[in-house]
Design a protein around this motif. Structure first.
Motif, PDB file in Angstrom:
ATOM      1  N   ILE A 235      43.060  82.781  60.171  1.00  0.00           N
ATOM      2  CA  ILE A 235      43.599  84.059  60.629  1.00  0.00           C
ATOM      3  C   ILE A 235      42.863  84.572  61.859  1.00  0.00           C
ATOM      4  N   HIS A 236      41.542  84.610  61.787  1.00  0.00           N
ATOM      5  CA  HIS A 236      40.739  85.246  62.832  1.00  0.00           C
ATOM      6  C   HIS A 236      39.507  84.401  63.115  1.00  0.00           C
ATOM      7  N   THR A 237      39.130  84.302  64.384  1.00  0.00           N
ATOM      8  CA  THR A 237      37.903  83.611  64.772  1.00  0.00           C
ATOM      9  C   THR A 237      37.098  84.510  65.691  1.00  0.00           C
ATOM     10  N   ARG A 238      35.834  84.664  65.374  1.00  0.00           N
ATOM     11  CA  ARG A 238      34.892  85.351  66.259  1.00  0.00           C
ATOM     12  C   ARG A 238      33.852  84.334  66.680  1.00  0.00           C
ATOM     13  N   ARG A 239      33.681  84.231  67.983  1.00  0.00           N
ATOM     14  CA  ARG A 239      32.654  83.349  68.523  1.00  0.00           C
ATOM     15  C   ARG A 239      31.626  84.211  69.246  1.00  0.00           C
ATOM     16  N   VAL A 240      30.381  84.005  68.889  1.00  0.00           N
ATOM     17  CA  VAL A 240      29.279  84.700  69.545  1.00  0.00           C
ATOM     18  C   VAL A 240      28.346  83.636  70.106  1.00  0.00           C
ATOM     19  N   THR A 241      28.077  83.744  71.383  1.00  0.00           N
ATOM     20  CA  THR A 241      27.159  82.823  72.046  1.00  0.00           C
ATOM     21  C   THR A 241      26.088  83.656  72.732  1.00  0.00           C
ATOM     22  N   CYS A 242      24.844  83.265  72.536  1.00  0.00           N
ATOM     23  CA  CYS A 242      23.728  83.949  73.185  1.00  0.00           C
ATOM     24  C   CYS A 242      22.845  82.898  73.854  1.00  0.00           C
ATOM     25  N   ASP A 243      22.426  83.208  75.068  1.00  0.00           N
ATOM     26  CA  ASP A 243      21.568  82.303  75.825  1.00  0.00           C
ATOM     27  C   ASP A 243      20.397  83.083  76.399  1.00  0.00           C
ATOM     28  N   GLY A 244      19.235  82.443  76.411  1.00  0.00           N
ATOM     29  CA  GLY A 244      18.040  83.053  76.989  1.00  0.00           C
ATOM     30  C   GLY A 244      17.580  82.293  78.211  1.00  0.00           C
ATOM     31  N   PHE A 245      17.136  83.024  79.229  1.00  0.00           N
ATOM     32  CA  PHE A 245      16.722  82.433  80.497  1.00  0.00           C
ATOM     33  C   PHE A 245      15.414  83.059  80.965  1.00  0.00           C
ATOM     34  N   ARG A 246      14.559  82.244  81.537  1.00  0.00           N
ATOM     35  CA  ARG A 246      13.363  82.744  82.209  1.00  0.00           C
ATOM     36  C   ARG A 246      13.705  82.870  83.687  1.00  0.00           C
ATOM     37  N   ARG A 247      13.471  84.034  84.227  1.00  0.00           N
ATOM     38  CA  ARG A 247      13.793  84.287  85.628  1.00  0.00           C
ATOM     39  C   ARG A 247      12.610  83.939  86.525  1.00  0.00           C
ATOM     40  N   ALA A 248      12.891  83.686  87.787  1.00  0.00           N
ATOM     41  CA  ALA A 248      11.850  83.361  88.759  1.00  0.00           C
ATOM     42  C   ALA A 248      10.905  84.525  88.987  1.00  0.00           C
TER      43      ALA A 248
ATOM     44  N   VAL B 172      11.541  84.275  74.368  1.00  0.00           N
ATOM     45  CA  VAL B 172      10.302  84.737  74.984  1.00  0.00           C
ATOM     46  C   VAL B 172       9.055  84.294  74.233  1.00  0.00           C
ATOM     47  N   PHE B 173       8.990  84.537  72.929  1.00  0.00           N
ATOM     48  CA  PHE B 173       7.725  84.347  72.223  1.00  0.00           C
ATOM     49  C   PHE B 173       7.256  82.902  72.118  1.00  0.00           C
ATOM     50  N   PRO B 174       8.113  81.913  71.904  1.00  0.00           N
ATOM     51  CA  PRO B 174       7.573  80.544  71.880  1.00  0.00           C
ATOM     52  C   PRO B 174       6.960  80.126  73.220  1.00  0.00           C
ATOM     53  N   ILE B 175       7.565  80.543  74.315  1.00  0.00           N
ATOM     54  CA  ILE B 175       7.028  80.187  75.628  1.00  0.00           C
ATOM     55  C   ILE B 175       5.688  80.894  75.854  1.00  0.00           C
ATOM     56  N   LEU B 176       5.656  82.195  75.588  1.00  0.00           N
ATOM     57  CA  LEU B 176       4.404  82.935  75.778  1.00  0.00           C
ATOM     58  C   LEU B 176       3.323  82.440  74.833  1.00  0.00           C
ATOM     59  N   SER B 177       3.700  82.107  73.616  1.00  0.00           N
ATOM     60  CA  SER B 177       2.726  81.612  72.647  1.00  0.00           C
ATOM     61  C   SER B 177       2.111  80.304  73.132  1.00  0.00           C
ATOM     62  N   ARG B 178       2.933  79.415  73.641  1.00  0.00           N
ATOM     63  CA  ARG B 178       2.447  78.129  74.143  1.00  0.00           C
ATOM     64  C   ARG B 178       1.543  78.334  75.357  1.00  0.00           C
ATOM     65  N   GLU B 179       1.947  79.226  76.249  1.00  0.00           N
ATOM     66  CA  GLU B 179       1.135  79.477  77.447  1.00  0.00           C
ATOM     67  C   GLU B 179      -0.190  80.135  77.092  1.00  0.00           C
ATOM     68  N   ARG B 180      -0.161  81.049  76.141  1.00  0.00           N
ATOM     69  CA  ARG B 180      -1.382  81.777  75.767  1.00  0.00           C
ATOM     70  C   ARG B 180      -2.281  80.958  74.859  1.00  0.00           C
ATOM     71  N   ALA B 181      -1.731  79.900  74.246  1.00  0.00           N
ATOM     72  CA  ALA B 181      -2.554  79.043  73.391  1.00  0.00           C
ATOM     73  C   ALA B 181      -3.659  78.398  74.208  1.00  0.00           C
ATOM     74  N   ALA B 182      -3.379  78.189  75.477  1.00  0.00           N
ATOM     75  CA  ALA B 182      -4.381  77.592  76.357  1.00  0.00           C
ATOM     76  C   ALA B 182      -5.513  78.568  76.669  1.00  0.00           C
ATOM     77  N   GLU B 183      -5.261  79.851  76.467  1.00  0.00           N
ATOM     78  CA  GLU B 183      -6.281  80.868  76.725  1.00  0.00           C
ATOM     79  C   GLU B 183      -7.112  81.062  75.457  1.00  0.00           C
ATOM     80  N   ALA B 184      -8.276  80.495  75.433  1.00  0.00           N
ATOM     81  CA  ALA B 184      -9.130  80.557  74.246  1.00  0.00           C
ATOM     82  C   ALA B 184      -9.380  82.001  73.822  1.00  0.00           C
ATOM     83  N   GLY B 185      -9.338  82.210  72.524  1.00  0.00           N
ATOM     84  CA  GLY B 185      -9.654  83.513  71.968  1.00  0.00           C
ATOM     85  C   GLY B 185      -8.512  84.515  71.953  1.00  0.00           C
ATOM     86  N   LYS B 186      -7.366  84.173  72.500  1.00  0.00           N
ATOM     87  CA  LYS B 186      -6.216  85.093  72.510  1.00  0.00           C
ATOM     88  C   LYS B 186      -5.449  84.973  71.197  1.00  0.00           C
ATOM     89  N   ARG B 187      -5.106  86.107  70.616  1.00  0.00           N
ATOM     90  CA  ARG B 187      -4.326  86.132  69.381  1.00  0.00           C
ATOM     91  C   ARG B 187      -2.935  85.564  69.654  1.00  0.00           C
TER      92      ARG B 187
END
Length: 185
Positions: A12-25, A138-153
């Motif tokens: 009867i009815h179809t709803r399609r939801v698409t979401c995409d995330g992008f990192r900007r320059a 956002v968070f997986p990228i920031l988490s990976r980048e900050r993992a290299a920074e010793a002592g950061k939560r």
């Protein structure tokens, strides 16, 4: 595990939801959502005339631009298809989201600003999966980048039950931030 086999039925009815995330320059993040509702039968619409099977009854898009803390810094909303001529007129109201942060309580804050006659039900509903997409972008990228920074939560710490500071994942991956009971050797 998949769902069980359904009973005999007719689509009867179809709803399609698409979401995409992008990192900007420029260091910000764009989260784009697209919602499309279609019917599997032909029907008459007062504003648009005959709507055929598969033709969008609703087609809306949202773009949220957020910073690293998931604070919304810009919004763009568009109604490409709606059942009424007035549908696109509400999109400027979504500027009310600027300054809002995606975090616990986000849905309530959105409804306070854009609920009922102050917004569009479909665009407001699209914000739920967009918020999840923002977090997943956002968070997986920031988490990976900050993992290299010793002592950061780690950014993901305490963001869900898997990443609880007192849980096994934290004990194994982030021992410096683990708050659970000490394990005996």
């Amino acid at each position: 595990m998949p769902l069980s086999a359904p009973a005999a039925r007719e689509p009867i009815h179809t709803r399609r939801v698409t979401c995409d995330g992008f990192r900007r320059a420029d260091g910000l993040w764009d989260i784009e959502g697209h919602l499309v509702d279609t019917k599997h039968y032909e029907f008459r619409n007062e504003f648009r005339g005959t709507i055929t099977p598969g033709e969008p009854l609703h087609q809306m898009r949202l773009r949220l631009t957020v910073d690293d803390s998931l604070t919304i810094v810009a919004v763009e909303a568009a109604t490409e298809h709606g059942p009424y001529a007035l549908c696109p007129e509400i999109t400027p109201s979504f500027q009310a989201l600027v300054g809002l942060r995606i975090r616990p309580g986000f849905t309530l804050a959105v409804k306070e600003r854009l609920g009922g006659a102050r917004g569009c039900t479909h665009l407001v509903e699209l914000l739920g999966p967009m918020a999840t997409t923002a977090f997943q972008t956002v968070f997986p990228i920031l988490s990976r980048e900050r993992a290299a920074e010793a002592g950061k939560r780690p950014v993901l710490l305490d963001s869900c039950h898997v990443f609880a500071a007192d849980g096994d994942h934290a004990r194994r991956h982030w021992p410096d931030f683990y708050t659970g009971p000490a394990r005996s050797a």
